[in-house]
Design a protein around this motif. Structure first.
Motif, PDB file in Angstrom:
ATOM      1  N   ALA A 182       0.841  -1.193   0.000  1.00 27.33           N
ATOM      2  CA  ALA A 182       0.000   0.000   0.000  1.00 27.33           C
ATOM      3  C   ALA A 182       0.881   1.249   0.000  1.00 27.33           C
ATOM      4  O   ALA A 182       2.075   1.183   0.290  1.00 27.33           O
ATOM      5  CB  ALA A 182      -0.918   0.012   1.211  1.00 27.33           C
ATOM      6  N   GLN A 183       0.248   2.329  -0.368  1.00 24.81           N
ATOM      7  CA  GLN A 183       0.978   3.588  -0.401  1.00 24.81           C
ATOM      8  C   GLN A 183       0.367   4.567   0.599  1.00 24.81           C
ATOM      9  O   GLN A 183      -0.801   4.427   0.974  1.00 24.81           O
ATOM     10  CB  GLN A 183       0.905   4.210  -1.800  1.00 24.81           C
ATOM     11  N   SER A 184       1.148   5.558   0.994  1.00 23.55           N
ATOM     12  CA  SER A 184       0.625   6.627   1.838  1.00 23.55           C
ATOM     13  C   SER A 184       1.291   7.939   1.449  1.00 23.55           C
ATOM     14  O   SER A 184       2.404   7.941   0.906  1.00 23.55           O
ATOM     15  CB  SER A 184       0.856   6.345   3.325  1.00 23.55           C
ATOM     16  N   VAL A 185       0.581   9.018   1.721  1.00 23.07           N
ATOM     17  CA  VAL A 185       1.063  10.349   1.349  1.00 23.07           C
ATOM     18  C   VAL A 185       0.958  11.261   2.554  1.00 23.07           C
ATOM     19  O   VAL A 185      -0.075  11.277   3.231  1.00 23.07           O
ATOM     20  CB  VAL A 185       0.226  10.919   0.187  1.00 23.07           C
ATOM     21  N   THR A 186       2.008  12.016   2.805  1.00 25.62           N
ATOM     22  CA  THR A 186       2.014  12.975   3.903  1.00 25.62           C
ATOM     23  C   THR A 186       2.227  14.371   3.362  1.00 25.62           C
ATOM     24  O   THR A 186       3.228  14.642   2.699  1.00 25.62           O
ATOM     25  CB  THR A 186       3.128  12.654   4.914  1.00 25.62           C
ATOM     26  N   GLN A 187       1.281  15.229   3.616  1.00 22.41           N
ATOM     27  CA  GLN A 187       1.445  16.642   3.274  1.00 22.41           C
ATOM     28  C   GLN A 187       1.780  17.357   4.575  1.00 22.41           C
ATOM     29  O   GLN A 187       0.997  17.347   5.522  1.00 22.41           O
ATOM     30  CB  GLN A 187       0.181  17.188   2.614  1.00 22.41           C
ATOM     31  N   LEU A 188       2.953  17.925   4.608  1.00 24.32           N
ATOM     32  CA  LEU A 188       3.547  18.360   5.859  1.00 24.32           C
ATOM     33  C   LEU A 188       2.903  19.615   6.441  1.00 24.32           C
ATOM     34  O   LEU A 188       3.059  19.892   7.618  1.00 24.32           O
ATOM     35  CB  LEU A 188       5.039  18.573   5.647  1.00 24.32           C
ATOM     36  N   ASP A 189       2.219  20.372   5.618  1.00 25.99           N
ATOM     37  CA  ASP A 189       1.601  21.610   6.087  1.00 25.99           C
ATOM     38  C   ASP A 189       0.114  21.573   5.802  1.00 25.99           C
ATOM     39  O   ASP A 189      -0.276  21.389   4.660  1.00 25.99           O
ATOM     40  CB  ASP A 189       2.226  22.831   5.400  1.00 25.99           C
ATOM     41  N   SER A 190      -0.707  21.775   6.821  1.00 30.11           N
ATOM     42  CA  SER A 190      -2.145  21.792   6.580  1.00 30.11           C
ATOM     43  C   SER A 190      -2.601  23.148   6.037  1.00 30.11           C
ATOM     44  O   SER A 190      -3.567  23.214   5.293  1.00 30.11           O
ATOM     45  CB  SER A 190      -2.904  21.466   7.858  1.00 30.11           C
ATOM     46  N   GLN A 191      -1.878  24.205   6.414  1.00 28.76           N
ATOM     47  CA  GLN A 191      -2.233  25.541   5.933  1.00 28.76           C
ATOM     48  C   GLN A 191      -0.957  26.305   5.601  1.00 28.76           C
ATOM     49  O   GLN A 191       0.017  26.254   6.364  1.00 28.76           O
ATOM     50  CB  GLN A 191      -3.037  26.310   6.985  1.00 28.76           C
ATOM     51  N   VAL A 192      -0.994  27.003   4.472  1.00 26.74           N
ATOM     52  CA  VAL A 192       0.132  27.841   4.074  1.00 26.74           C
ATOM     53  C   VAL A 192      -0.415  29.205   3.676  1.00 26.74           C
ATOM     54  O   VAL A 192      -1.071  29.337   2.638  1.00 26.74           O
ATOM     55  CB  VAL A 192       0.914  27.221   2.904  1.00 26.74           C
ATOM     56  N   PRO A 193      -0.192  30.224   4.509  1.00 30.80           N
ATOM     57  CA  PRO A 193      -0.565  31.586   4.131  1.00 30.80           C
ATOM     58  C   PRO A 193       0.618  32.274   3.457  1.00 30.80           C
ATOM     59  O   PRO A 193       1.772  32.094   3.869  1.00 30.80           O
ATOM     60  CB  PRO A 193      -0.881  32.243   5.476  1.00 30.80           C
ATOM     61  N   VAL A 194       0.328  33.055   2.434  1.00 28.07           N
ATOM     62  CA  VAL A 194       1.400  33.729   1.713  1.00 28.07           C
ATOM     63  C   VAL A 194       0.846  35.006   1.078  1.00 28.07           C
ATOM     64  O   VAL A 194      -0.350  35.078   0.763  1.00 28.07           O
ATOM     65  CB  VAL A 194       1.999  32.785   0.636  1.00 28.07           C
ATOM     66  N   PHE A 195       1.694  35.997   0.913  1.00 29.06           N
ATOM     67  CA  PHE A 195       1.259  37.233   0.269  1.00 29.06           C
ATOM     68  C   PHE A 195       1.349  37.097  -1.245  1.00 29.06           C
ATOM     69  O   PHE A 195       2.177  36.351  -1.782  1.00 29.06           O
ATOM     70  CB  PHE A 195       2.101  38.423   0.745  1.00 29.06           C
ATOM     71  N   GLU A 196       0.497  37.848  -1.908  1.00 32.45           N
ATOM     72  CA  GLU A 196       0.467  37.849  -3.368  1.00 32.45           C
ATOM     73  C   GLU A 196       1.842  38.200  -3.926  1.00 32.45           C
ATOM     74  O   GLU A 196       2.562  39.032  -3.371  1.00 32.45           O
ATOM     75  CB  GLU A 196      -0.572  38.865  -3.853  1.00 32.45           C
ATOM     76  N   GLU A 197       2.217  37.520  -4.999  1.00 29.66           N
ATOM     77  CA  GLU A 197       3.481  37.674  -5.731  1.00 29.66           C
ATOM     78  C   GLU A 197       4.674  37.057  -5.007  1.00 29.66           C
ATOM     79  O   GLU A 197       5.792  37.084  -5.527  1.00 29.66           O
ATOM     80  CB  GLU A 197       3.763  39.141  -6.077  1.00 29.66           C
ATOM     81  N   ALA A 198       4.471  36.491  -3.837  1.00 29.23           N
ATOM     82  CA  ALA A 198       5.548  35.780  -3.152  1.00 29.23           C
ATOM     83  C   ALA A 198       5.652  34.367  -3.693  1.00 29.23           C
ATOM     84  O   ALA A 198       4.689  33.828  -4.247  1.00 29.23           O
ATOM     85  CB  ALA A 198       5.285  35.751  -1.652  1.00 29.23           C
ATOM     86  N   PRO A 199       6.819  33.735  -3.539  1.00 31.05           N
ATOM     87  CA  PRO A 199       6.949  32.319  -3.937  1.00 31.05           C
ATOM     88  C   PRO A 199       6.324  31.412  -2.882  1.00 31.05           C
ATOM     89  O   PRO A 199       6.178  31.792  -1.721  1.00 31.05           O
ATOM     90  CB  PRO A 199       8.468  32.117  -3.989  1.00 31.05           C
ATOM     91  N   VAL A 200       5.974  30.199  -3.302  1.00 30.25           N
ATOM     92  CA  VAL A 200       5.382  29.250  -2.365  1.00 30.25           C
ATOM     93  C   VAL A 200       5.876  27.842  -2.676  1.00 30.25           C
ATOM     94  O   VAL A 200       6.158  27.508  -3.828  1.00 30.25           O
ATOM     95  CB  VAL A 200       3.841  29.303  -2.415  1.00 30.25           C
ATOM     96  N   GLU A 201       5.986  27.036  -1.624  1.00 34.24           N
ATOM     97  CA  GLU A 201       6.299  25.612  -1.773  1.00 34.24           C
ATOM     98  C   GLU A 201       5.358  24.827  -0.879  1.00 34.24           C
ATOM     99  O   GLU A 201       5.251  25.097   0.324  1.00 34.24           O
ATOM    100  CB  GLU A 201       7.747  25.313  -1.384  1.00 34.24           C
TER     101      GLU A 201
END
Lengths: 115, 111
Positions: A1-20
């Motif tokens: 079986a496979q599993s997936v972990t998304q490390l951040d539940s929420q990511v706030p960022v300002f417009e035009e900023a980079p995001v990961e």
């Protein structure tokens, strides 16, 4: 079986900023990797996918992701976000060896872009 | 071309009732999958059908059942509804294993 972990539940960022948005997976077999986006009250839309070849994958709306096999990661990036990118993002995997189309999803990351 | 269509878009049911959700895949797609998305979580696989045969089933109780018709449309049935069945139910159709197209979903509320 496979599993997936998304490390951040929420990511706030300002417009035009980079995001990961970070995604790690676990699997005993080779997998295909996907990122989906879900806008409020809508279904899922495919942003990009990694099947084989170049580990840097470009998708729609200026997003890209890099597959790192040694770190079992598939992080999503965008160099400059817009207000319209506010949505829930899901990382998913599927076994390569199976003809079954079953996707395993992470819990999602809510990206909120502020003006 | 029409995308994946699901009906109804919203419905409210009482505990113990039965519900039927419907999905029409993209024309030419023979595979239909169902997912349950509880608020705040990622979608969880329920069933996959291909050419009218069940090809996979997730970890859901027998209260959940589905079928696929000769025109490749599909129904998801849930019996004896529980409050915990409240969720967004997503249908996806696909032509190949690495590209699934999702519908808008059916929002089920059990009261």
């Amino acid at each position: 079986a496979q599993s997936v972990t998304q490390l951040d539940s929420q990511v706030p960022v300002f417009e035009e900023a980079p995001v990961e948005l970070r995604c790690n997976y676990s699997s005993s077999v080779s997998v295909y990797l996907f990122w989906y986006v879900q806008y409020p009250n809508q279904g899922l839309q495919l942003l990009l996918k990694y099947l084989s070849g170049s580990t840097l994958v470009k998708g729609i709306n200026g997003f890209e992701a890099e597959f790192n096999k040694s770190q079992t990661s598939f992080h999503l990036r965008k160099p400059s976000v817009h207000i319209s990118d506010t949505a829930e993002y899901f990382c998913a995997v599927k076994s390569r060896g199976s003809t079954l189309g079953r996707l395993y999803f992470g819990r999602g990351t809510q990206l909120t872009v502020w003006p | 071309d029409a995308g994946v269509t699901q009906s109804p878009t919203h419905l409210i049911k009482t505990r113990g009732q039965h519900v039927t959700l419907r999905c029409s895949p993209i024309s030419g797609h023979k595979s239909v999958s169902w997912y349950q998305q509880v608020l705040g979580q990622g979608p969880q696989f329920i069933f996959q059908y291909y050419e009218k045969e069940e090809r996979g089933r997730g970890n859901f109780p027998d209260r959940f059942s589905a079928r696929q018709f000769p025109n490749y449309s599909s129904e998801l049935n849930v019996n004896a509804l529980l409050l915990g069945d409240s969720a967004l139910y997503l249908c996806a159709s696909s032509l190949d294993p690495w590209r699934a197209f999702f519908g808008q979903g059916t929002r089920l509320t059990v009261v």
